[in-house]
Design a protein around this motif. Structure first.
Motif, PDB file in Angstrom:
ATOM      1  N   ALA A  14      31.020  48.380   0.627  1.00 39.42           N
ATOM      2  CA  ALA A  14      30.555  47.007   0.425  1.00 39.42           C
ATOM      3  C   ALA A  14      31.742  46.136   0.037  1.00 39.42           C
ATOM      4  CB  ALA A  14      29.489  46.963  -0.659  1.00 39.42           C
ATOM      5  N   ASP A  15      31.554  44.825   0.126  1.00 37.18           N
ATOM      6  CA  ASP A  15      32.634  43.930  -0.267  1.00 37.18           C
ATOM      7  C   ASP A  15      32.547  43.616  -1.763  1.00 37.18           C
ATOM      8  OD1 ASP A  15      30.616  42.059  -0.506  1.00 37.18           O
ATOM      9  OD2 ASP A  15      31.354  40.758   1.059  1.00 37.18           O
ATOM     10  N   LYS A  16      33.472  42.816  -2.241  1.00 36.32           N
ATOM     11  CA  LYS A  16      33.570  42.522  -3.668  1.00 36.32           C
ATOM     12  C   LYS A  16      32.335  41.831  -4.221  1.00 36.32           C
ATOM     13  CE  LYS A  16      38.577  42.115  -3.694  1.00 36.32           C
ATOM     14  NZ  LYS A  16      39.714  41.262  -4.012  1.00 36.32           N
ATOM     15  N   GLY A  17      31.546  41.210  -3.378  1.00 37.58           N
ATOM     16  CA  GLY A  17      30.323  40.560  -3.828  1.00 37.58           C
ATOM     17  C   GLY A  17      29.328  41.520  -4.450  1.00 37.58           C
ATOM     18  N   TYR A  18      29.423  42.797  -4.103  1.00 38.45           N
ATOM     19  CA  TYR A  18      28.533  43.823  -4.646  1.00 38.45           C
ATOM     20  C   TYR A  18      29.194  44.633  -5.755  1.00 38.45           C
ATOM     21  CZ  TYR A  18      25.523  42.780  -0.725  1.00 38.45           C
ATOM     22  OH  TYR A  18      24.705  42.143   0.166  1.00 38.45           O
ATOM     23  N   ALA A  19      30.350  44.197  -6.208  1.00 42.65           N
ATOM     24  CA  ALA A  19      31.100  44.947  -7.220  1.00 42.65           C
ATOM     25  C   ALA A  19      30.476  44.745  -8.598  1.00 42.65           C
ATOM     26  CB  ALA A  19      32.558  44.510  -7.237  1.00 42.65           C
ATOM     27  N   SER A  20      29.771  45.761  -9.043  1.00 45.05           N
ATOM     28  CA  SER A  20      29.246  45.779 -10.406  1.00 45.05           C
ATOM     29  C   SER A  20      29.069  47.239 -10.807  1.00 45.05           C
ATOM     30  CB  SER A  20      27.914  45.042 -10.516  1.00 45.05           C
ATOM     31  OG  SER A  20      26.885  45.775  -9.890  1.00 45.05           O
ATOM     32  N   ASN A  21      29.135  47.480 -12.087  1.00 45.64           N
ATOM     33  CA  ASN A  21      28.943  48.848 -12.567  1.00 45.64           C
ATOM     34  C   ASN A  21      27.538  49.334 -12.243  1.00 45.64           C
ATOM     35  OD1 ASN A  21      31.537  49.011 -13.544  1.00 45.64           O
ATOM     36  ND2 ASN A  21      30.967  48.340 -15.595  1.00 45.64           N
ATOM     37  N   ALA A  22      26.551  48.443 -12.305  1.00 45.88           N
ATOM     38  CA  ALA A  22      25.173  48.828 -11.997  1.00 45.88           C
ATOM     39  C   ALA A  22      25.039  49.277 -10.542  1.00 45.88           C
ATOM     40  CB  ALA A  22      24.232  47.670 -12.293  1.00 45.88           C
ATOM     41  N   MET A  23      25.671  48.562  -9.625  1.00 43.49           N
ATOM     42  CA  MET A  23      25.603  48.928  -8.204  1.00 43.49           C
ATOM     43  C   MET A  23      26.304  50.259  -7.958  1.00 43.49           C
ATOM     44  SD  MET A  23      24.611  48.316  -5.144  1.00 43.49           S
ATOM     45  CE  MET A  23      24.392  46.696  -4.514  1.00 43.49           C
ATOM     46  N   ARG A  24      27.476  50.426  -8.539  1.00 43.95           N
ATOM     47  CA  ARG A  24      28.192  51.699  -8.370  1.00 43.95           C
ATOM     48  C   ARG A  24      27.388  52.864  -8.955  1.00 43.95           C
ATOM     49  NH1 ARG A  24      32.422  48.166  -9.750  1.00 43.95           N
ATOM     50  NH2 ARG A  24      33.779  47.781  -7.971  1.00 43.95           N
ATOM     51  N   GLU A  25      26.783  52.652 -10.113  1.00 42.97           N
ATOM     52  CA  GLU A  25      25.962  53.694 -10.748  1.00 42.97           C
ATOM     53  C   GLU A  25      24.774  54.060  -9.858  1.00 42.97           C
ATOM     54  OE1 GLU A  25      25.016  56.283 -13.924  1.00 42.97           O
ATOM     55  OE2 GLU A  25      26.725  54.934 -13.832  1.00 42.97           O
ATOM     56  N   ARG A  26      24.133  53.069  -9.282  1.00 47.32           N
ATOM     57  CA  ARG A  26      22.989  53.313  -8.389  1.00 47.32           C
ATOM     58  C   ARG A  26      23.408  54.139  -7.177  1.00 47.32           C
ATOM     59  NH1 ARG A  26      19.399  54.671  -5.613  1.00 47.32           N
ATOM     60  NH2 ARG A  26      17.883  53.397  -4.547  1.00 47.32           N
ATOM     61  N   ILE A  27      24.580  53.844  -6.635  1.00 51.04           N
ATOM     62  CA  ILE A  27      25.089  54.586  -5.471  1.00 51.04           C
ATOM     63  C   ILE A  27      25.381  56.024  -5.858  1.00 51.04           C
ATOM     64  CG2 ILE A  27      27.006  54.742  -3.833  1.00 51.04           C
ATOM     65  CD1 ILE A  27      27.051  51.606  -3.948  1.00 51.04           C
ATOM     66  N   TRP A  28      26.038  56.242  -7.003  1.00 54.07           N
ATOM     67  CA  TRP A  28      26.304  57.602  -7.474  1.00 54.07           C
ATOM     68  C   TRP A  28      24.997  58.360  -7.694  1.00 54.07           C
ATOM     69  CZ3 TRP A  28      30.622  60.070  -6.907  1.00 54.07           C
ATOM     70  CH2 TRP A  28      31.852  59.408  -6.976  1.00 54.07           C
ATOM     71  N   ASP A  29      23.995  57.694  -8.273  1.00 50.65           N
ATOM     72  CA  ASP A  29      22.709  58.334  -8.562  1.00 50.65           C
ATOM     73  C   ASP A  29      21.980  58.779  -7.301  1.00 50.65           C
ATOM     74  OD1 ASP A  29      23.106  58.014 -11.276  1.00 50.65           O
ATOM     75  OD2 ASP A  29      21.756  56.286 -11.459  1.00 50.65           O
ATOM     76  N   ARG A  40      38.491  40.321  -8.801  1.00 49.64           N
ATOM     77  CA  ARG A  40      39.791  39.989  -9.380  1.00 49.64           C
ATOM     78  C   ARG A  40      39.749  39.991 -10.910  1.00 49.64           C
ATOM     79  NH1 ARG A  40      42.374  35.236  -6.422  1.00 49.64           N
ATOM     80  NH2 ARG A  40      42.603  36.895  -4.925  1.00 49.64           N
ATOM     81  N   ARG A  41      38.652  39.518 -11.496  1.00 47.28           N
ATOM     82  CA  ARG A  41      38.555  39.429 -12.952  1.00 47.28           C
ATOM     83  C   ARG A  41      38.215  40.752 -13.627  1.00 47.28           C
ATOM     84  NH1 ARG A  41      33.346  37.471 -11.391  1.00 47.28           N
ATOM     85  NH2 ARG A  41      31.732  38.614 -12.490  1.00 47.28           N
TER      86      ARG A  41
END
Length: 51
Positions: A14-29, A40-41
């Protein structure tokens, strides 16, 4: 969107627009690996260079 996939992918790209810890956690799960570059921030996250 992730729930509508026909099978569990190896990677979710996904692109940076979907960059969040919650999204990454959901993908890992769901059993896949996230390939989402950090905004960037945000601090660095593990993301393959090809993403």
């Amino acid at each position: 969107m992730l729930d509508s996939l026909p099978a569990i992918p190896l990677w979710v790209v996904a692109d940076k627009g979907y960059a969040s810890n919650a999204m990454r956690e959901r993908i890992w799960d769901m059993g896949a690996r996230p390939a989402i570059p950090a905004k960037r921030r945000d601090g660095l996250v593990a993301c393959p260079k090809w993403a």
